[in-house]
Design a protein around this motif. Sequence first.
Motif, mmCIF file in Angstrom:
data_model
loop_
_atom_site.group_PDB
_atom_site.id
_atom_site.type_symbol
_atom_site.label_atom_id
_atom_site.label_comp_id
_atom_site.label_asym_id
_atom_site.label_seq_id
_atom_site.Cartn_x
_atom_site.Cartn_y
_atom_site.Cartn_z
ATOM 1 N N ALA A 1 18.405 -33.446 -35.163
ATOM 2 C CA ALA A 1 18.674 -34.347 -34.013
ATOM 3 C C ALA A 1 18.490 -33.692 -32.797
ATOM 4 N N ASP A 2 17.289 -33.876 -32.099
ATOM 5 C CA ASP A 2 17.162 -33.114 -30.715
ATOM 6 C C ASP A 2 18.067 -33.488 -29.832
ATOM 7 N N VAL A 3 18.921 -32.623 -29.171
ATOM 8 C CA VAL A 3 19.948 -32.766 -28.435
ATOM 9 C C VAL A 3 19.366 -32.619 -26.815
ATOM 10 N N VAL A 4 19.019 -33.628 -26.063
ATOM 11 C CA VAL A 4 18.630 -33.825 -24.980
ATOM 12 C C VAL A 4 19.301 -34.191 -23.588
ATOM 13 N N GLU A 5 19.099 -33.680 -22.505
ATOM 14 C CA GLU A 5 19.933 -34.060 -21.248
ATOM 15 C C GLU A 5 19.803 -35.553 -21.030
ATOM 16 N N HIS A 6 18.370 -36.086 -20.932
ATOM 17 C CA HIS A 6 18.398 -37.412 -20.438
ATOM 18 C C HIS A 6 17.306 -38.030 -21.697
ATOM 19 N N PHE A 7 17.690 -39.360 -21.872
ATOM 20 C CA PHE A 7 16.703 -39.862 -22.695
ATOM 21 C C PHE A 7 15.334 -40.107 -21.993
ATOM 22 N N GLU A 8 15.387 -40.066 -21.005
ATOM 23 C CA GLU A 8 14.401 -40.649 -19.929
ATOM 24 C C GLU A 8 13.405 -39.341 -19.971
ATOM 25 N N ASP A 9 13.929 -38.097 -20.226
ATOM 26 C CA ASP A 9 13.064 -36.928 -20.292
ATOM 27 C C ASP A 9 12.122 -36.564 -21.563
ATOM 28 N N VAL A 10 12.369 -37.697 -22.522
ATOM 29 C CA VAL A 10 11.590 -37.583 -23.848
ATOM 30 C C VAL A 10 10.964 -38.872 -24.185
ATOM 31 N N PRO A 11 9.625 -39.132 -23.778
ATOM 32 C CA PRO A 11 9.001 -40.646 -24.038
ATOM 33 C C PRO A 11 8.942 -41.106 -25.082
ATOM 34 N N ASP A 12 8.784 -40.308 -26.470
ATOM 35 C CA ASP A 12 8.788 -40.801 -27.635
ATOM 36 C C ASP A 12 10.209 -41.241 -28.036
ATOM 37 N N CYS A 13 11.306 -40.791 -27.218
ATOM 38 C CA CYS A 13 12.649 -41.128 -27.652
ATOM 39 C C CYS A 13 13.151 -42.404 -26.773
ATOM 40 N N LEU A 14 12.481 -42.364 -25.452
ATOM 41 C CA LEU A 14 12.770 -43.361 -24.586
ATOM 42 C C LEU A 14 12.219 -45.049 -24.922
ATOM 43 N N LYS A 15 11.212 -44.825 -25.827
ATOM 44 C CA LYS A 15 10.808 -45.886 -26.241
ATOM 45 C C LYS A 15 11.576 -47.101 -26.957
ATOM 46 N N TYR A 16 12.536 -46.589 -27.341
ATOM 47 C CA TYR A 16 13.262 -47.292 -28.277
ATOM 48 C C TYR A 16 14.420 -48.383 -27.457
ATOM 49 N N PHE A 17 14.189 -48.190 -26.146
ATOM 50 C CA PHE A 17 14.751 -48.961 -25.039
ATOM 51 C C PHE A 17 13.978 -49.750 -24.302
ATOM 52 N N TYR A 18 14.345 -51.071 -24.267
ATOM 53 C CA TYR A 18 13.460 -52.173 -23.798
ATOM 54 C C TYR A 18 12.974 -51.760 -22.394
ATOM 55 N N LYS A 19 11.644 -51.671 -21.871
ATOM 56 C CA LYS A 19 11.062 -51.330 -20.799
ATOM 57 C C LYS A 19 11.686 -50.031 -20.450
ATOM 58 N N ASP A 20 12.147 -49.277 -21.022
ATOM 59 C CA ASP A 20 12.514 -47.953 -20.951
ATOM 60 C C ASP A 20 13.984 -47.780 -20.228
ATOM 61 N N LYS A 21 14.636 -48.963 -20.338
ATOM 62 C CA LYS A 21 16.005 -49.001 -19.717
ATOM 63 C C LYS A 21 16.912 -48.499 -20.368
ATOM 64 N N VAL A 22 17.720 -47.409 -20.101
ATOM 65 C CA VAL A 22 18.855 -46.923 -20.613
ATOM 66 C C VAL A 22 20.042 -47.400 -20.295
ATOM 67 N N PRO A 23 20.901 -48.148 -21.154
ATOM 68 C CA PRO A 23 22.170 -48.639 -20.836
ATOM 69 C C PRO A 23 22.999 -47.652 -19.870
ATOM 70 N N GLU A 24 23.814 -48.099 -18.963
ATOM 71 C CA GLU A 24 24.691 -47.609 -18.229
ATOM 72 C C GLU A 24 25.815 -47.030 -19.127
ATOM 73 N N TRP A 25 26.122 -48.271 -20.043
ATOM 74 C CA TRP A 25 27.228 -48.331 -20.919
ATOM 75 C C TRP A 25 27.486 -47.009 -21.749
ATOM 76 N N GLY A 26 28.461 -46.467 -21.642
ATOM 77 C CA GLY A 26 28.757 -45.017 -22.311
ATOM 78 C C GLY A 26 28.340 -43.822 -21.691
ATOM 79 N N ALA A 27 27.596 -43.922 -20.807
ATOM 80 C CA ALA A 27 26.979 -42.665 -20.159
ATOM 81 C C ALA A 27 28.130 -41.715 -19.520
ATOM 82 N N SER A 28 29.324 -42.341 -19.199
ATOM 83 C CA SER A 28 30.000 -41.582 -18.736
ATOM 84 C C SER A 28 31.264 -40.945 -19.764
ATOM 85 N N THR A 29 31.037 -41.134 -20.965
ATOM 86 C CA THR A 29 31.775 -40.824 -22.036
ATOM 87 C C THR A 29 31.929 -39.045 -22.118
#
Length: 279
Positions: free
Chosen positions: A20-48
């Motif tokens: 599991a590659d631990v990343v600071e932001h999903f947006e930093d890794v295009p091959d990981c970001l692609k699992y979010f529709y139109k590259d939109k990462v939810p705000e939900w949970g970000a402040s956990t």
Amino acid sequence: MMQTWETLCALVLFLVCVHADVVEHFEDVPDCLKYFYKDKVPEWGASTPGAARLCQRFVNRYHFATLYDTHHRIAVYSAYHFQPSNGGGRESRWFVEPQVGWLVGCLHFACAPADGVTVDIFSIQCMSYEDYTHSGFDRGHLNPNGHHAVPSRNATFTLTNVVPQNPKLNQNSWRIHESQLTDLFRSKCSKAYVLVGAIPSVDNWIVKNNVKRVNIPDYLWNAYCCVDNNGRPLQSGAAAARNTEDNWVEKLTVDELGEFLQQFSNQPVGELFYNNCRA
């Protein structure tokens, strides 16, 4: 000699662990970001507090993304694409992820040359396959293995992708709900983007040796965005279920799920998908 055994331990660990590659932001890794529709990462949970962003890697490629709650030791959510199954049974192994162990400061090795090489991967403070043994709860997949082809199916068998799930719910209404989504995605979608997550309980845990090991979530939820060949939304939906023997899954719209999640956060939920999957 000690260095040799440490090297050998590390090699064994490399062979048995999914990464599991631990990343600071999903947006930093295009091959990981692609699992979010139109590259939109939810705000939900970000402040956990203590949230870790994991790009789940298996056989040298990414298969889904997970926002992981290192305090409760369950995922906030996983994001994935539906894949029609290409056959292959359930994975017989459960993978551990040493990177997450390093993140929460609890990974250690224990090699015993006299008895061969043994690797004690996680200490008492860390997640373990044994946490679920005789707990009364299933190791409930968030990202379901049945929504994937091999090898992505194998990649779902990781402890960061499971939560303690009531057996009646896991084996009945939630399983049926996942099967209904399979039929929907096969018949209606060119691609389906899916989010699935858990709402942790205030203080309900699997306890082993008087130690709180894994939080038992109060609710499970999921949401999907079904698109055509051009990436245009066709259909969306959501669901939530109390993690009890009530064995009931409530079908919702994506907007209704956002309203439901808002009950558990003092931060705005925001969009779960880009434009909440509206055409």
